[in-house]
Design a protein around this motif. Structure first.
Motif, PDB file in Angstrom:
ATOM      1  N   GLY A 298      -2.224   5.293   2.916  1.00  0.00           N
ATOM      2  CA  GLY A 298      -3.305   4.375   2.635  1.00  0.00           C
ATOM      3  C   GLY A 298      -3.733   3.564   3.855  1.00  0.00           C
ATOM      4  O   GLY A 298      -3.246   3.787   4.971  1.00  0.00           O
ATOM      5  N   SER A 299      -4.642   2.625   3.607  1.00  0.00           N
ATOM      6  CA  SER A 299      -5.216   1.816   4.685  1.00  0.00           C
ATOM      7  C   SER A 299      -5.197   0.336   4.325  1.00  0.00           C
ATOM      8  O   SER A 299      -5.225  -0.027   3.145  1.00  0.00           O
ATOM      9  CB  SER A 299      -6.672   2.238   4.953  1.00  0.00           C
ATOM     10  OG  SER A 299      -6.744   3.582   5.368  1.00  0.00           O
TER      11      SER A 299
ATOM     12  N   VAL B 186       0.853  -1.186   0.000  1.00  0.00           N
ATOM     13  CA  VAL B 186       0.000   0.000   0.000  1.00  0.00           C
ATOM     14  C   VAL B 186       0.889   1.236   0.000  1.00  0.00           C
ATOM     15  O   VAL B 186       2.004   1.200   0.515  1.00  0.00           O
ATOM     16  CB  VAL B 186      -0.935  -0.017   1.233  1.00  0.00           C
ATOM     17  CG1 VAL B 186      -0.154   0.060   2.527  1.00  0.00           C
ATOM     18  CG2 VAL B 186      -1.979   1.090   1.157  1.00  0.00           C
ATOM     19  N   GLN B 187       0.386   2.313  -0.571  1.00  0.00           N
ATOM     20  CA  GLN B 187       1.145   3.562  -0.572  1.00  0.00           C
ATOM     21  C   GLN B 187       1.001   4.268   0.770  1.00  0.00           C
ATOM     22  O   GLN B 187       0.006   4.082   1.485  1.00  0.00           O
ATOM     23  CB  GLN B 187       0.653   4.470  -1.691  1.00  0.00           C
ATOM     24  CG  GLN B 187       1.042   3.996  -3.084  1.00  0.00           C
ATOM     25  CD  GLN B 187       0.726   5.038  -4.148  1.00  0.00           C
ATOM     26  OE1 GLN B 187      -0.217   5.811  -3.995  1.00  0.00           O
ATOM     27  NE2 GLN B 187       1.504   5.041  -5.213  1.00  0.00           N
TER      28      GLN B 187
ATOM     29  N   ASN C 195      -4.861   2.785   9.351  1.00  0.00           N
ATOM     30  CA  ASN C 195      -5.041   3.968   8.516  1.00  0.00           C
ATOM     31  C   ASN C 195      -3.794   4.845   8.563  1.00  0.00           C
ATOM     32  O   ASN C 195      -2.942   4.691   9.439  1.00  0.00           O
ATOM     33  CB  ASN C 195      -6.250   4.770   8.999  1.00  0.00           C
ATOM     34  CG  ASN C 195      -7.537   3.981   8.949  1.00  0.00           C
ATOM     35  OD1 ASN C 195      -7.755   3.169   8.054  1.00  0.00           O
ATOM     36  ND2 ASN C 195      -8.407   4.223   9.921  1.00  0.00           N
TER      37      ASN C 195
END
Length: 121
Positions: free
Chosen positions: A15-16, A11-12, A81
């Motif tokens: 992100g979550s 994930v970047q 998150n």
């Protein structure tokens, strides 16, 4: 009781992800998440008491991560998150031999296999 962790991935930053930990049977004890980054020791992330009413977090996760459990499904969750590159690690779930949330890995007697979370910058 055996544990399996799911939900890791790439994930970047910002992100979550939501991790799940499925137990093979019911546990009436606290559960927790720990993580281990490459070259570092395993560290506490979050824990939850037997009925989900009490939770605890490492300082760096407060306000970003949320732990919960659904005892009807024998499943624990970790909602993550605002992920940061420093959150990159293998995340492990575990069941404790105490009923209150604990940050001490010595209080945990069952561990899942881990799921890799990679956060890119």
């Amino acid at each position: 009781v055996q544990l399996q962790a799911f939900g890791g991935g790439l994930v970047q930053a910002g992100g979550s992800l939501r991790l799940s930990c499925v137990a093979s049977g019911r546990t009436n004890y606290a559960m927790g998440w720990f993580r281990q980054a490459p070259g570092k020791e395993r560290e506490f992330v979050a824990a939850i008491n037997w009925n989900g009413g009490v939770t605890g977090y490492a300082d760096s996760m407060k306000g970003r991560f949320s732990i919960s459990r659904d005892n009807a499904k024998n499943t624990m969750y970790l909602q993550m998150n605002s992920l940061k590159p420093e959150d990159t690690a293998v995340y492990y779930c575990a069941t404790a031999n105490v009923v209150v949330p604990s940050a001490d890995p010595n209080d945990y007697n069952r561990w899942g296999q881990g799921t890799l979370v990679t956060v890119s910058s």
